[in-house]
Design a protein around this motif. Structure first.
Motif, mmCIF file in Angstrom:
data_model
loop_
_atom_site.group_PDB
_atom_site.id
_atom_site.type_symbol
_atom_site.label_atom_id
_atom_site.label_comp_id
_atom_site.label_asym_id
_atom_site.label_seq_id
_atom_site.Cartn_x
_atom_site.Cartn_y
_atom_site.Cartn_z
ATOM 1 N N LYS A 9 33.263 72.969 81.271
ATOM 2 C CA LYS A 9 34.203 72.166 80.483
ATOM 3 C C LYS A 9 33.878 72.191 78.986
ATOM 4 C CE LYS A 9 35.238 68.880 84.211
ATOM 5 N NZ LYS A 9 35.226 67.442 84.627
ATOM 6 N N VAL A 10 32.607 72.474 78.679
ATOM 7 C CA VAL A 10 32.168 72.488 77.277
ATOM 8 C C VAL A 10 31.448 73.805 76.998
ATOM 9 C CG1 VAL A 10 30.837 71.309 75.489
ATOM 10 C CG2 VAL A 10 31.841 69.985 77.376
ATOM 11 N N VAL A 11 31.814 74.443 75.897
ATOM 12 C CA VAL A 11 31.178 75.704 75.502
ATOM 13 C C VAL A 11 30.494 75.508 74.153
ATOM 14 C CG1 VAL A 11 31.499 78.144 74.972
ATOM 15 C CG2 VAL A 11 32.930 77.047 76.716
ATOM 16 N N GLY A 12 29.199 75.811 74.118
ATOM 17 C CA GLY A 12 28.446 75.704 72.881
ATOM 18 C C GLY A 12 28.218 77.072 72.252
ATOM 19 N N PHE A 13 28.270 77.120 70.949
ATOM 20 C CA PHE A 13 28.042 78.372 70.216
ATOM 21 C C PHE A 13 26.866 78.205 69.260
ATOM 22 C CE2 PHE A 13 32.435 78.798 71.479
ATOM 23 C CZ PHE A 13 32.617 80.155 71.678
ATOM 24 N N ASP A 14 25.982 79.183 69.284
ATOM 25 C CA ASP A 14 25.025 79.320 68.205
ATOM 26 C C ASP A 14 25.827 79.739 66.976
ATOM 27 O OD1 ASP A 14 22.501 79.816 66.821
ATOM 28 O OD2 ASP A 14 22.973 81.943 67.099
ATOM 29 N N ALA A 15 25.268 79.537 65.786
ATOM 30 C CA ALA A 15 26.000 79.881 64.565
ATOM 31 C C ALA A 15 25.520 81.189 63.952
ATOM 32 C CB ALA A 15 25.887 78.742 63.553
ATOM 33 N N ASP A 16 24.267 81.198 63.452
ATOM 34 C CA ASP A 16 23.741 82.380 62.767
ATOM 35 C C ASP A 16 23.640 83.579 63.702
ATOM 36 O OD1 ASP A 16 23.463 80.928 60.435
ATOM 37 O OD2 ASP A 16 21.392 80.350 60.858
ATOM 38 N N ASP A 17 24.284 84.659 63.311
ATOM 39 C CA ASP A 17 24.293 85.932 64.037
ATOM 40 C C ASP A 17 25.027 85.867 65.375
ATOM 41 O OD1 ASP A 17 22.827 87.219 61.994
ATOM 42 O OD2 ASP A 17 20.973 86.369 62.791
ATOM 43 N N THR A 18 25.753 84.766 65.589
ATOM 44 C CA THR A 18 26.679 84.668 66.717
ATOM 45 C C THR A 18 28.096 84.491 66.185
ATOM 46 O OG1 THR A 18 25.012 83.688 68.182
ATOM 47 C CG2 THR A 18 27.313 83.361 68.789
ATOM 48 N N LEU A 19 28.247 83.601 65.210
ATOM 49 C CA LEU A 19 29.544 83.400 64.561
ATOM 50 C C LEU A 19 29.626 84.155 63.236
ATOM 51 C CD1 LEU A 19 30.040 79.547 65.115
ATOM 52 C CD2 LEU A 19 30.938 81.435 66.501
ATOM 53 N N TRP A 20 28.501 84.214 62.527
ATOM 54 C CA TRP A 20 28.482 84.902 61.224
ATOM 55 C C TRP A 20 27.148 85.609 61.008
ATOM 56 C CZ3 TRP A 20 29.621 79.388 60.738
ATOM 57 C CH2 TRP A 20 28.478 78.595 60.662
ATOM 58 N N VAL A 21 27.140 86.520 60.060
ATOM 59 C CA VAL A 21 25.947 87.308 59.738
ATOM 60 C C VAL A 21 24.919 86.417 59.056
ATOM 61 C CG1 VAL A 21 25.045 89.248 58.399
ATOM 62 C CG2 VAL A 21 27.303 89.408 59.486
ATOM 63 N N ASN A 22 23.658 86.557 59.457
ATOM 64 C CA ASN A 22 22.598 85.774 58.844
ATOM 65 C C ASN A 22 21.312 86.584 58.675
ATOM 66 O OD1 ASN A 22 21.285 83.111 58.057
ATOM 67 N ND2 ASN A 22 20.048 83.652 59.849
ATOM 68 N N GLU A 23 20.787 87.108 59.779
ATOM 69 C CA GLU A 23 19.471 87.744 59.755
ATOM 70 C C GLU A 23 19.422 88.949 58.825
ATOM 71 O OE1 GLU A 23 15.530 87.667 60.551
ATOM 72 O OE2 GLU A 23 17.069 86.198 61.091
ATOM 73 N N THR A 24 20.530 89.630 58.667
ATOM 74 C CA THR A 24 20.599 90.791 57.777
ATOM 75 C C THR A 24 20.166 90.422 56.362
ATOM 76 O OG1 THR A 24 22.412 91.721 59.079
ATOM 77 C CG2 THR A 24 22.109 92.582 56.850
ATOM 78 N N PRO A 200 23.783 90.018 71.990
ATOM 79 C CA PRO A 200 22.749 90.522 71.070
ATOM 80 C C PRO A 200 23.318 90.878 69.704
ATOM 81 C CG PRO A 200 22.593 91.587 73.221
ATOM 82 C CD PRO A 200 23.896 90.844 73.213
ATOM 83 N N PHE A 201 22.518 90.579 68.676
ATOM 84 C CA PHE A 201 22.821 91.010 67.316
ATOM 85 C C PHE A 201 21.877 92.162 67.002
ATOM 86 C CE2 PHE A 201 22.610 90.448 62.588
ATOM 87 C CZ PHE A 201 23.962 90.628 62.333
ATOM 88 N N HIS A 202 22.298 93.073 66.134
ATOM 89 C CA HIS A 202 21.514 94.300 65.923
ATOM 90 C C HIS A 202 20.166 94.045 65.265
ATOM 91 C CE1 HIS A 202 22.431 94.352 61.587
ATOM 92 N NE2 HIS A 202 23.662 94.008 61.916
ATOM 93 N N THR A 203 20.001 92.877 64.639
ATOM 94 C CA THR A 203 18.733 92.531 64.015
ATOM 95 C C THR A 203 18.266 91.187 64.549
ATOM 96 O OG1 THR A 203 19.349 93.677 61.979
ATOM 97 C CG2 THR A 203 17.544 92.105 61.832
ATOM 98 N N THR A 204 17.001 91.122 64.965
ATOM 99 C CA THR A 204 16.442 89.884 65.496
ATOM 100 C C THR A 204 15.154 89.548 64.774
ATOM 101 O OG1 THR A 204 17.357 90.344 67.696
ATOM 102 C CG2 THR A 204 15.586 88.697 67.569
ATOM 103 N N TRP A 205 15.027 88.292 64.364
ATOM 104 C CA TRP A 205 13.803 87.833 63.717
ATOM 105 C C TRP A 205 12.652 87.942 64.707
ATOM 106 C CZ3 TRP A 205 12.423 82.051 62.621
ATOM 107 C CH2 TRP A 205 11.297 81.994 61.779
ATOM 108 N N GLN A 206 11.518 88.387 64.232
ATOM 109 C CA GLN A 206 10.347 88.592 65.078
ATOM 110 C C GLN A 206 10.003 87.342 65.896
ATOM 111 O OE1 GLN A 206 7.020 90.114 62.864
ATOM 112 N NE2 GLN A 206 5.582 89.865 64.546
ATOM 113 N N HIS A 207 10.172 86.185 65.291
ATOM 114 C CA HIS A 207 9.840 84.924 65.966
ATOM 115 C C HIS A 207 10.742 84.656 67.167
ATOM 116 C CE1 HIS A 207 8.422 80.851 66.506
ATOM 117 N NE2 HIS A 207 9.621 80.354 66.286
#
Length: 232
Positions: A9-24, A200-207
């Motif tokens: 009934k409820v869908v949650g979204f991550d923001a950075d690198d799911t909705l918009w570019v961040n890690e780049t 998956p996003f093409h770039t992932t922070w090591q942490h």
């Protein structure tokens, strides 16, 4: 993988690198950081020292650009044995400010997915990072109209999710999380009895990197966000 989302009934979204570019932008900043300090150490050593400083400061500063800026400055002082120039420190601060003011770059298909799902589900954003920066990005993105709630968490561990879902009166069995990080967006949800989708996003922070050793961990992995429309 066969999935059954009929109870969702409820869908949650991550923001950075799911909705918009961040890690780049962080990777680009790390490259510039290494270039500014290349007179003191090798690039590999500089990268290692910056990451170590970020991990050391994570509990103090939390996630986000401001903590990253402070870690760059402190790391520059350490690497240079306190001889780095004031001009270089100024460049590092300006580098962070540029990251904060960078236009929001939506990932492909985000508007389409949110438009479709907002008619059928209650949508929320669950993200980590600096509160002011994340609120600013939500506003600049033009996506706030799709979401019932936006939450900036200090961390994304099982306890954080359980507390938030309880606060929002969301049944765990009726919740689906979508995000790019196995460590933050998928595994904690599976562990508390919710469902999760990995994009998956093409770039992932090591942490955020984590290896899956348990083959019984069940989650859906899709190549791009629009693929979720095949399942919801």
């Amino acid at each position: 993988m066969e999935v059954d989302y009929s109870a969702i009934k409820v869908v949650g979204f991550d923001a950075d690198d799911t909705l918009w570019v961040n890690e780049t932008y962080f990777r680009d900043a790390e490259e510039q950081f290494a270039s500014l300090l290349d007179g003191f150490e090798t690039k590999n050593k500089i990268d290692q020292e910056l990451f170590k400083m970020e991990m050391k400061n994570l509990e103090l500063y939390g996630y986000g650009i401001k903590g990253f800026m402070l870690s760059m400055v402190e790391s520059a002082l350490d690497i240079s044995n306190n001889t780095v120039s004031q001009a270089t420190i100024t460049k590092l601060l300006n580098l962070g400010k540029k990251m904060i003011s960078h236009p929001v770059e939506l990932l492909e298909g985000v508007n389409e997915v949110l438009e479709m799902l907002s008619d059928r589900y209650r949508l929320i954003v669950l993200t980590k990072g600096d509160l002011l920066d994340q609120e600013r990005k939500i506003e600049r993105s033009g996506l706030s109209k799709y979401f019932h709630h936006v939450e900036v968490l200090s961390d994304k561990k099982e306890e954080n999710y359980l507390n938030l879902l309880d606060h929002l009166e969301i049944n765990v069995s009726e919740f689906l999380m979508i995000g790019n990080s196995l460590k933050s967006d998928v595994l904690p949800l599976i562990n508390i009895g919710a469902q999760a989708v990995h994009v998956p996003f093409h770039t992932t922070w090591q942490h955020e990197e984590v290896a899956i050793e348990d083959e019984d961990v069940k989650y859906l992995k899709i190549n791009r966000l629009t693929d979720i429309l095949k399942y919801l």
